[in-house]
Design an enzyme around this catalytic site. Structure first.
Site, PDB file in Angstrom:
ATOM      1  N   ASP A  81     -52.796  13.093   9.923  1.00 46.50           N
ATOM      2  CA  ASP A  81     -53.433  14.382   9.641  1.00 46.50           C
ATOM      3  C   ASP A  81     -53.645  14.635   8.154  1.00 46.50           C
ATOM      4  OD1 ASP A  81     -50.711  14.725   9.151  1.00 46.50           O
ATOM      5  OD2 ASP A  81     -50.451  16.312  10.634  1.00 46.50           O
ATOM      6  N   MET A  83     -47.826  12.751  11.763  1.00 39.93           N
ATOM      7  CA  MET A  83     -47.372  11.459  11.272  1.00 39.93           C
ATOM      8  C   MET A  83     -45.848  11.321  11.364  1.00 39.93           C
ATOM      9  SD  MET A  83     -49.857  11.388   7.885  1.00 39.93           S
ATOM     10  CE  MET A  83     -49.861   9.602   7.640  1.00 39.93           C
TER      11      MET A  83
END
Length: 505
Positions: A241, A82
């Site tokens: 994630d 991210m």
């Protein structure tokens, strides 16, 4: 419809491709690693073409390894790193390497954001403090330092979003990744007009945000040729994630809590509303389930602290482990058990890489406090494990004020260590739950997202059938008093060190 889900987990070190069936069985997996580049101090980049190469090669390897026919793959979905920033042109061609989550070059740009917006208003809109870690500061850095790139930018993409474009030709992102950009209104689930206006970032370069379960499109003819997949196979957007890990851990109902013990560590839960801490010590993602949020707090060096201990102070254990052909951590655990809870009043401050949540202090440094002649190396080893536990308890206590936390689901490589888990349970005075899959939770969460997206699963609660709780660790009440006392001292020690940290840079 096929009966398998292909999940790609685009991490920092490589892409892990996994194949699950509709019963939640992990059928096969493979890993393809790619490099990270460090062109300057605090600059961390990756080449998006390495991601695409990893996806193509790992997909072909997985199909060959598993023996599953590509016609039996019902969908492809993603978990991804991210807080990145990849500018691409209108044809989806990268205009530079990706500035990834670990990059800190945008400190000046983060300061600018704070000057024009204020920290608290941005926290209230996005659920996050202003930070150079997030995408907005990275976009502004490109705007300020590479105007020719910024002016040619058609979209800013994350890792999984770029691969989705390569597979489908569509420019999209999901709510979870959008919520890590310092630009997203997490309650309205739209790009914040106020932040965009104040920063001068072009709104048109931000991809359309979607629920994680949306279908981005089907695999194109060219992508099918390069990956070995079937043309037209649906591609589910997936999520960041951390949010995929929450689903894989089984945190899909309000109030459920999990802790990932890896190199870093975080505690997060599922809630109906964001949790806004008055001191802004924690932050909020949008969950893969768009009706939920994932309040989170993360520390920098959990497993890293134990790894530092092994590499720096445990030479004897490392040599002995090599001779006995066992893990050095097994021998470290044995030494820890030789020290009583509280480590003979020795404290370790686990700030070897500064700290994010809950301290938000990049200048913080690690320290042993209370060393005396009677301390043994066993005390030192135990103090490192306990220091991580005390630091995570700060996060846990913040959340417990908003939502009572009685049990914590544990995942990650560190969750394999029963000695450390017992220490965490004793410090937190919480029961720890251990699911069947400890290290596959992220890819499993992505796979569940894919299954919900194509209608194979009714909702995210199917995870309870797929990743069942196999064991638990209960806290020992007899150690509560010593740990409560040391926890109070741990926090006072951090505060006392604040004037010193800047002198040690």
């Amino acid at each position: 419809m096929g009966s398998y889900i292909l999940a790609h987990d685009l991490g920092t070190s490589g892409n892990k491709a996994t194949l699950y069936d509709f019963n939640g069985n992990l059928c096969s997996s493979t890993l393809y690693e790619y490099p990270t580049y460090y062109p300057d101090t605090n600059w961390v980049e990756q080449d998006p073409e390495d991601w695409w190469k990893a996806v193509c090669i790992s997909t072909k390897e997985l199909i060959e390894k598993s023996g599953v026919n590509r016609n039996d793959i019902a969908c492809i979905t993603f978990s991804g790193q991210m807080m990145g920033c990849l500018p691409v042109d209108s044809e989806g061609r990268p205009l530079r390497k990706t500035i990834i989550w670990a990059d800190q070059r945008g400190v000046k740009q983060a300061d600018f954001m704070e000057s024009v917006l204020g920290m608290e208003p941005v926290y209230g809109i996005t659920g996050h403090r202003i930070s150079a870690s997030y995408s907005a500061a990275k976009i502004l850095w490109i705007k300020d330092n590479e105007p020719e790139v910024y002016n040619r930018t058609y979209k800013i993409l994350h890792a999984k979003d770029y691969i989705i474009f390569k597979l489908t030709g569509q420019f999209v992102t999901d709510y979870s990744d959008a919520s890590g950009m310092n630009l997203f209104d997490i309650r309205r689930k739209v790009w914040s007009e106020d932040i965009i206006r104040a920063t001068g970032i072009r709104k048109d370069i931000l991809p359309a945000p979607h629920p994680s379960t949306d279908i981005a499109g089907g695999i194109t003819c060219e992508a099918a040729r390069e990956t070995g997949l079937l043309e037209g196979t649906p591609v589910i957007i997936g999520g960041g994630d951390g949010c995929c890990a929450a689903v894989g851990a089984g945190v899909v109902e309000e109030g459920k809590t999990y802790n990932v013990v890896g190199s870093s560590s975080w505690i997060a839960l599922a809630t109906r509303e964001p949790i806004f801490d008055k001191k802004m010590r924690t932050f909020n993602w949008v969950h893969l389930d768009p009706e939920l949020y994932s309040p989170c707090g993360t520390m920098q060096t959990a497993g890293y602290s134990l790894n530092w201990l092994k590499n720096t102070l445990c030479g004897l254990e490392v040599r002995e482990a090599k001779e006995k052909n066992v893990s050095p951590y097994k021998l470290i655990d044995d030494k820890v058990l030789a020290s009583k809870p509280g480590a003979n009043n020795l404290l370790f401050l686990p700030y070897l890489l500064g700290e994010r949540s809950p301290r938000w202090n990049p200048d913080a440094r690690g320290a042993f406090i209370g060393l005396k002649m009677t301390n043994t190396h066993e005390d030192i080893y135990r103090a490192v494990m306990e220091g991580v536990g005390f630091n995570l308890k700060v996060i846990l206590d913040i959340f417990n004020e908003a939502v009572p936390v009685n049990e914590v689901i544990m995942i990650g490589g560190g969750a394999k260590g029963s000695v450390w888990l017992q220490i965490l349970s004793d410090i937190w005075q919480r029961t720890l739950l251990l699911p069947q899959y400890l290290e596959e939770a992220t890819s499993m969460g992505a796979a569940i997202c894919g299954g919900v997206g194509i209608g194979a699963f009714q909702d995210f609660k199917v995870i309870h059938k797929f990743n069942t709780i196999k064991s638990e660790i209960t806290p020992r009440a007899e150690h509560k008093e010593v740990y409560d006392k040391l926890y109070n001292t741990f926090n006072k020690a951090y505060e006392a060190m604040l004037p010193i940290y800047a002198d040690l840079l």
